[in-house]
Design an enzyme around this catalytic site. Structure first.
Site, PDB file in Angstrom:
ATOM      1  N   CYS A 140      -3.509  -1.298  -6.795  1.00 33.07           N
ATOM      2  CA  CYS A 140      -3.212  -0.481  -5.611  1.00 33.07           C
ATOM      3  C   CYS A 140      -2.313   0.726  -5.860  1.00 33.07           C
ATOM      4  O   CYS A 140      -2.723   1.861  -5.613  1.00 33.07           O
ATOM      5  CB  CYS A 140      -2.597  -1.356  -4.534  1.00 33.07           C
TER       6      CYS A 140
HETATM    7  C1  UGA Z   1       1.047  -3.144  -3.436  1.00 32.96           C
HETATM    8  C2  UGA Z   1       2.011  -2.995  -2.252  1.00 32.96           C
HETATM    9  O1  UGA Z   1       3.260  -3.580  -2.599  1.00 32.96           O
HETATM   10  C3  UGA Z   1       1.451  -3.672  -0.996  1.00 32.96           C
HETATM   11  O2  UGA Z   1       2.327  -3.459   0.108  1.00 32.96           O
HETATM   12  C4  UGA Z   1       0.067  -3.081  -0.685  1.00 32.96           C
HETATM   13  O3  UGA Z   1      -0.514  -3.671   0.439  1.00 32.96           O
HETATM   14  C5  UGA Z   1      -0.827  -3.291  -1.892  1.00 32.96           C
HETATM   15  O4  UGA Z   1      -0.236  -2.650  -3.037  1.00 32.96           O
HETATM   16  C6  UGA Z   1      -2.157  -2.658  -1.586  1.00 32.96           C
HETATM   17  O5  UGA Z   1      -2.206  -1.453  -1.358  1.00 32.96           O
HETATM   18  O6  UGA Z   1      -3.139  -3.399  -1.464  1.00 32.96           O
HETATM   19  P1  UGA Z   1       0.499  -5.133  -5.163  1.00 32.96           P
HETATM   20  O7  UGA Z   1      -0.520  -4.246  -5.780  1.00 32.96           O
HETATM   21  O8  UGA Z   1       0.167  -6.552  -4.886  1.00 32.96           O
HETATM   22  O9  UGA Z   1       0.973  -4.539  -3.748  1.00 32.96           O
HETATM   23  O10 UGA Z   1       1.737  -5.110  -6.145  1.00 32.96           O
HETATM   24  P2  UGA Z   1       3.302  -4.824  -6.056  1.00 32.96           P
HETATM   25  O11 UGA Z   1       4.031  -6.078  -5.845  1.00 32.96           O
HETATM   26  O12 UGA Z   1       3.582  -3.696  -5.166  1.00 32.96           O
HETATM   27  O13 UGA Z   1       3.578  -4.371  -7.565  1.00 32.96           O
HETATM   28  C7  UGA Z   1       2.965  -3.188  -8.105  1.00 32.96           C
HETATM   29  C8  UGA Z   1       3.497  -2.893  -9.481  1.00 32.96           C
HETATM   30  O14 UGA Z   1       4.850  -2.437  -9.408  1.00 32.96           O
HETATM   31  C9  UGA Z   1       3.494  -4.082 -10.448  1.00 32.96           C
HETATM   32  O15 UGA Z   1       3.068  -3.621 -11.701  1.00 32.96           O
HETATM   33  C10 UGA Z   1       4.950  -4.503 -10.496  1.00 32.96           C
HETATM   34  O16 UGA Z   1       5.310  -5.111 -11.710  1.00 32.96           O
HETATM   35  C11 UGA Z   1       5.644  -3.158 -10.327  1.00 32.96           C
HETATM   36  N1  UGA Z   1       7.013  -3.262  -9.775  1.00 32.96           N
HETATM   37  C12 UGA Z   1       7.200  -3.687  -8.501  1.00 32.96           C
HETATM   38  C13 UGA Z   1       8.087  -2.931 -10.576  1.00 32.96           C
HETATM   39  O17 UGA Z   1       7.949  -2.540 -11.765  1.00 32.96           O
HETATM   40  N2  UGA Z   1       9.346  -3.009 -10.040  1.00 32.96           N
HETATM   41  C14 UGA Z   1       9.574  -3.421  -8.772  1.00 32.96           C
HETATM   42  O18 UGA Z   1      10.741  -3.452  -8.353  1.00 32.96           O
HETATM   43  C15 UGA Z   1       8.476  -3.771  -7.972  1.00 32.96           C
END
Ligand code: UGA
Length: 437
Positions: A269
């Site tokens: 996403c």
């Molecule tokens: C993301 C959004 O958080 C959701 O709100 C949204 O609905 C979704 O995309 C979507 O558009 O469908 P998601 O893809 O499940 O959700 O993943 P996240 O938890 O957001 O993580 C994304 C990336 O950021 C991962 O690689 C994670 O490791 C990284 N991340 C996240 C970090 O490096 N640091 C953080 O503090 C948080």
């Protein structure tokens, strides 16, 4: 008459929604064009791992959830959620073929229905898509009028993988974009019963479509911000990015979430939505300098990891490198757009010998690399004989790794992108992202 709900597209969003609605007792139909997928799901097995999903799905099936590839179920439905994917094209724009095909089919079945259903679009689409593409397709194929014969509402989704069931049951907001019609009133009353404590925001289509991109791009901005600071910290002896994140996170104007520095944001996403928003901004004549920078920082993060590995190992060719974690985040088997996968690709190009360990994502990793890399069933086995271990995903079980676990490493060199061992718990040549040397 009991309300009937159809969910079209059984990926993370659609399957979680169908499972939750049916488990709560709503008469629900889940439709997907993939027959094999439908068969597995109707037997109670999701096609991907997601905590609590299987349990919720099984409860839904017991309550009469129907999974099928038969779009004619739309004719019986009062609410139709569209949750098909909008993947990425090479230029960053989104690919609309799935949404076009499914809305064309919905239109055909709308023609026959005596009901006045509400179509809710959950798929992520750039502003204007509803008005310029989806609405015309529906009206043309149904020979009916939106707002009069059926309702049409933009209803973006904010669930996160790994918490999709909880997020579906308790979303932080419900956004309903569209005209102020009787259908909007009906939708509002449906959602206020389903989520009594959740704020409902009603707005127009374009704003609802934009809210989704605003949300994801803000999250990406937070991550790139902390990653940029983490890189600065690395050059300040003993500075610790986690202590900084924890402290600024206490300021309610900043908030503590999404400030975990790491190898960059991945997954299906954030990278896709950032590129689509950048592409869209350019197309409307706005140079998105901040968003460009956020993406740039994200891409540089992995280059920096490669450089560190290269420097510490004095070149990577023929070196045995272990990658710990290939899932894009913990508690999932999803490797789509995982930074870890990107890292492996880069290291393979540089002729490194790669071994991986991931508690859940090994099979999906195999589908990408086949026999080009080695797969181990335990962390210790993966570390044996390794000349360098790179920790990419914060799997909880990695916290149990200790001096004994790395005994078999040929060279005890650890590059920790998630600061799992930052409290000095491991006796190794240790480099952590965001900790100053
Ligand atoms: C993301 C959004 O958080 C959701 O709100 C949204 O609905 C979704 O995309 C979507 O558009 O469908 P998601 O893809 O499940 O959700 O993943 P996240 O938890 O957001 O993580 C994304 C990336 O950021 C991962 O690689 C994670 O490791 C990284 N991340 C996240 C970090 O490096 N640091 C953080 O503090 C948080």
């Amino acid at each position: 008459m009991i309300m009937k709900i159809t969910v079209i597209g059984l990926g993370f969003v659609g399957l979680s929604l169908a499972a939750v609605l049916s488990s709560k007792g709503y008469k629900t139909f889940g439709i997907d064009i993939d027959k094999k997928k439908c068969r597995m799901i109707s037997e109670g097995y999701p096609t991907f791992f997601e905590p609590d999903l299987e349990k919720t799905l099984k409860k839904g099936l017991k309550n009469g959830l129907i999974i099928s590839d038969d779009f004619s179920l739309i004719e019986q439905s009062d609410l139709v959620f569209v949750t098909v994917g909008t993947p990425q094209k090479a230029n960053g724009a989104i690919e609309l073929s799935m949404i076009k095909n499914s809305t064309a089919k919905i239109g055909k079945f709308l023609q026959n229905t005596r009901k006045n259903p509400i179509i809710l679009i959950k798929s992520t689409v750039i502003p204007g898509t509803m008005k310029d593409i989806i609405l015309p397709i529906l009206e043309k194929n149904s020979k009916k009028k939106a707002g009069k014969d059926f309702g049409l509402i933009s209803n973006p989704e904010f669930l996160q993988e790994t918490t999709s069931i909880r997020d579906t049951k308790f979303p932080h907001a419900v956004v309903l974009g569209g005209y102020d019609t009787k259908y909007m009133k009906k939708a509002k009353s449906f959602f206020s019963k389903l989520h009594p404590r959740t704020p409902i925001i009603t707005t127009n289509h374009q704003t609802a479509e934009m809210v989704k991109y605003a949300n994801n791009s803000f999250l990406a901005t937070k991550i790139s911000f902390i990653n940029q600071l983490s890189n600065i910290c690395q050059n300040i002896p003993d500075a610790n990015i986690d202590d900084i994140a924890k402290t600024i996170g206490l300021d309610p104007r900043i908030g503590k979430l999404f400030l975990n520095a790491g190898p960059g944001y991945g997954g299906s996403c954030l990278p896709k939505d950032m590129k689509a928003l950048i592409n869209f901004a350019n197309s409307v004549g706005v140079k998105p300098i901040l968003l460009d920078a956020v993406e740039n920082v994200n891409q540089k993060q992995i280059q920096q990891i490669v450089k560190t590995i290269e420097k510490k190992l004095s070149g990577v060719s023929s070196k045995r490198i272990t990658i710990m974690g290939t899932a894009f985040k913990p508690d999932t088997d999803d490797v789509r757009d995982s930074i870890s996968i990107e890292l492996i690709k880069k290291l393979l190009k540089m002729k490194a010998k790669i071994t991986i360990y991931d508690p859940r994502a090994t099979e999906n990793t195999k589908r990408i690399f086949g026999d080009k890399i080695f797969y181990k069933k335990s962390a210790i086995n993966a570390l044996d004989n390794s000349q360098c271990a790179v920790f990419m995903t914060y799997w909880k079980e990695f916290e149990r790794i200790n001096d004994k676990s790395i005994n078999g490493m040929k060279r005890k060199l650890i590059i920790d992108c998630r600061r799992i061992f930052s409290k000095g718990r491991i006796n190794a040549e240790y480099y952590a992202l965001g900790i100053g040397k």
